[in-house]
Design a protein around this motif. Structure first.
Motif, PDB file in Angstrom:
ATOM      1  N   MET A 138      -7.382   4.750  -7.199  1.00  0.00           N
ATOM      2  CA  MET A 138      -5.957   4.632  -6.882  1.00  0.00           C
ATOM      3  C   MET A 138      -5.677   3.762  -5.654  1.00  0.00           C
ATOM      4  N   ARG A 139      -6.464   3.970  -4.629  1.00  0.00           N
ATOM      5  CA  ARG A 139      -6.139   3.284  -3.373  1.00  0.00           C
ATOM      6  C   ARG A 139      -6.407   1.782  -3.447  1.00  0.00           C
ATOM      7  N   LYS A 140      -7.143   1.366  -4.486  1.00  0.00           N
ATOM      8  CA  LYS A 140      -7.416  -0.072  -4.592  1.00  0.00           C
ATOM      9  C   LYS A 140      -6.424  -0.781  -5.496  1.00  0.00           C
ATOM     10  N   ARG A 165      -4.082  -3.499  -3.768  1.00  0.00           N
ATOM     11  CA  ARG A 165      -4.762  -4.766  -3.466  1.00  0.00           C
ATOM     12  C   ARG A 165      -4.959  -5.609  -4.733  1.00  0.00           C
ATOM     13  N   VAL A 224       1.629   6.076  -7.587  1.00  0.00           N
ATOM     14  CA  VAL A 224       1.456   4.625  -7.728  1.00  0.00           C
ATOM     15  C   VAL A 224       1.850   4.182  -9.138  1.00  0.00           C
ATOM     16  N   SER A 264       0.843  -1.196   0.000  1.00  0.00           N
ATOM     17  CA  SER A 264       0.000   0.000   0.000  1.00  0.00           C
ATOM     18  C   SER A 264       0.878   1.246   0.000  1.00  0.00           C
ATOM     19  N   ASN A 265       0.294   2.341  -0.438  1.00  0.00           N
ATOM     20  CA  ASN A 265       1.019   3.608  -0.401  1.00  0.00           C
ATOM     21  C   ASN A 265       1.502   3.928   0.992  1.00  0.00           C
ATOM     22  N   PHE A 266       0.665   3.617   1.945  1.00  0.00           N
ATOM     23  CA  PHE A 266       1.010   3.878   3.338  1.00  0.00           C
ATOM     24  C   PHE A 266       2.296   3.146   3.711  1.00  0.00           C
ATOM     25  N   TRP A 270       3.722  12.569  -1.779  1.00  0.00           N
ATOM     26  CA  TRP A 270       2.513  12.593  -2.597  1.00  0.00           C
ATOM     27  C   TRP A 270       2.839  13.100  -3.993  1.00  0.00           C
TER      28      TRP A 270
END
Lengths: 301, 230
Positions: free
Chosen positions: B72-74, B77, A301, A218-220, A296
């Motif tokens: 984006m956040r997915k 996963r 990503v 994850s980005n985190f 950021w």
């Protein structure tokens, strides 16, 4: 991500980018030191205000035979005039206390205050006129006394110590302003340096980042080590700044200046402790914000 | 499992599209080669599946998900369901074989217990048993690619993408690597391998999708590949 793995990542990150990390620590230290000095100068000013405002007096100098003031053309102040003045002063609600100082007392006080100065020898009794020392409830209400007694029979001159003190506080305000401005510039430098450091660290770890992205970290997870590294460097810098400030106040101010000036009127260790949370919270916020924004912008990503 | 519908991809400074209205479907459990000369769009296809790039038009569906609409956040996963290997292995030079493979699990938050259980068995599976503590530079090219494959499959992905995995390897070693991919395919993993190694394609007789200048020019079950002479 397990804490142990995270720590390992952070440690390798810092080690690989050590010189940059050290520079972030140092720049943060200088900026926080300057900021701390600025804040402490203000505390010093406040402390002194508190101390001096209790003692600040308005001096009403009375006419003498030799006085050249236009109000004193009729010669020295008479007993009658003095009594009138005293009665009027005591009647004012702003006035807390009134002391009378005779020419002899004024002479003695001068001799005592300037005992180490060659000035003391040049003064004779009568050179300093007799006066009323007026202690006000609120030293800023000086104007009331001036308006009422300026030009009153027997009054040569009215002097307000607050005005002298204010000049001194203005100087302190400039010191504060100057150090806070310098601190702001240094903070800007620290922020830019943090950003550059992160970009360099990200470049040094581009392989790892590439793989993390590939396997779906994850980005985190990808960003956290950078954020923590920046926070560590910044907090370390703040810690050093705190040590330096403490040393400055403890050794220079309290050990050295206390002997020369009145110790009640000086800041002490506790004042440094009081600004510390501000410094630490400040750098943490700064480091987190800077690293988040940099990452950021730089690590997509 | 993977579906391209009229997919066009133009790179910002590209003169012509890297992919031009490509439509195709790859079923679950399939083993497909993507062949074609350099610049024909093989890597772009894989990058689109990995969502390293997004299509300018058309739809890329992976396991029923429209990658163009995936927030984006997915993406992370989604990537956990895929593995990828490359011509240049992409191993971390400072980490041992074991650490390289474990890294893929550590960064997605797997417990150390899971890691201790899966990493050795994966290394055993790719034929690197007993090489745990070696560093990448102490391994041959073939062995390094096996480490990369172990890292790609250690999280049991549904799809394995291989972009010229044998590009840096001798023919004999290359065949070993492809046999390994076949074995992984037999466990149910969908495999897409981009290559211009005709001997391998011809040996395996699997589905062959040939690209040229961003277009699908041929799609054969059990196909062969004859590279055009340059």
């Amino acid at each position: 991500m397990s804490p142990r793995f995270l720590l390992q990542e952070i440690w390798t990150g810092i080690r690989r980018n050590l010189s940059m990390t050290v520079s972030v620590v140092l720049v943060t230290m200088v900026s926080m030191y300057l900021l701390g000095l600025g804040l402490l100068a203000q505390t010093q000013a406040d402390t002194m205000k508190g101390y001096w405002y209790d003692r600040v007096q308005v001096s009403i100098y009375l006419c003498t035979d030799t006085s050249l003031r236009p109000n004193c053309t009729s010669g020295a102040v008479t007993e009658e005039q003095k009594e009138t003045l005293l009665a009027q002063l005591n009647a004012l609600p702003e006035v807390q206390q009134v002391f009378y100082e005779s020419e002899e007392e004024a002479y003695d006080r001068f001799q005592e205050q300037f005992r180490n100065s060659p000035l003391a020898g040049n003064i004779e009794i009568g050179d300093i006129p007799q006066s009323f020392r007026v202690q006000l409830e609120d030293p800023s209400k000086f104007g009331v006394v001036v308006s009422q007694f300026e030009g009153a029979p027997g009054v040569a001159d009215i002097q307000d110590q607050e005005r002298v003190l204010n000049r001194f506080f203005t100087v302190i305000n400039y010191i504060t302003l100057f150090s806070v401005l310098l601190a702001a510039l240094m903070v800007l430098a620290a922020v830019l340096l943090m950003a550059t450091t992160i970009r360099q660290a990200a470049f040094a770890r581009r392989r790892e980042i590439g793989i993390m992205r590939l396997v779906g970290a994850s980005n985190f997870t990808i960003r956290l080590p950078f954020v923590i590294e920046t926070v560590i460097a910044a907090v370390l810098g703040a810690l050093l700044a705190f040590g330096l400030l403490f040393a400055t106040v403890h050794y220079i101010f309290n050990r050295f200046l206390n002997r020369v000036v009145l110790d009640q009127a000086l800041i002490g260790d506790s004042d440094v402790l009081a600004v510390a949370p501000l410094m630490f919270a400040g750098v943490v916020v700064l480091a987190v914000l800077t690293s988040t924004v940099t990452l950021w912008r730089y690590l997509r990503v | 499992m993977i579906r391209f519908e009229n997919v066009t991809k133009v790179y910002p400074r590209g003169t012509r599209p890297a992919l031009d209205k490509v439509s195709l479907e790859i079923e679950r459990g399939e083993f497909a080669f993507i062949v074609g000369p350099s610049g024909s769009g093989k890597s772009t296809m894989l990058r689109l599946v990995l969502r390293e790039e997004s299509a300018n038009s058309g739809t890329v569906l992976v396991a029923g998900q429209d990658l163009g609409r995936l927030p984006m956040r997915k993406i992370p996963r989604m990537r956990r369901q895929m593995g990828a290997v490359f011509q240049d292995f992409r191993l971390l030079p400072g980490k041992t074989v074991y650490q390289n493979v474990a890294y893929a699990l550590q960064v997605i938050g797997k417990s150390s217990l899971q890691i201790r259980r899966t990493v050795p068995e994966t290394l055993e599976m790719v034929g690197l048993g007993g090489m745990d503590k070696r560093l990448p530079h102490q391994l041959s090219g073939g062995e390094q690619q096996r480490v990369a494959i172990a890292r790609a499959v250690v999280n049991k992905p549904m799809i394995l993408l291989a972009d010229e995995p044998t590009g840096n390897l001798d023919p004999a070693i290359s065949l070993d690597i492809v046999r390994l991919l076949e074995r992984i395919n037999r466990t149910g993993t969908t495999i897409i391998m981009a290559t211009h190694d005709d001997s391998i394609v011809n040996d395996l007789r699997r589905r062959v999708i040939e690209l040229n200048e961003g277009r699908v020019v041929r799609d054969d079950e059990h196909g062969t590949y004859v590279p055009q002479s340059m």
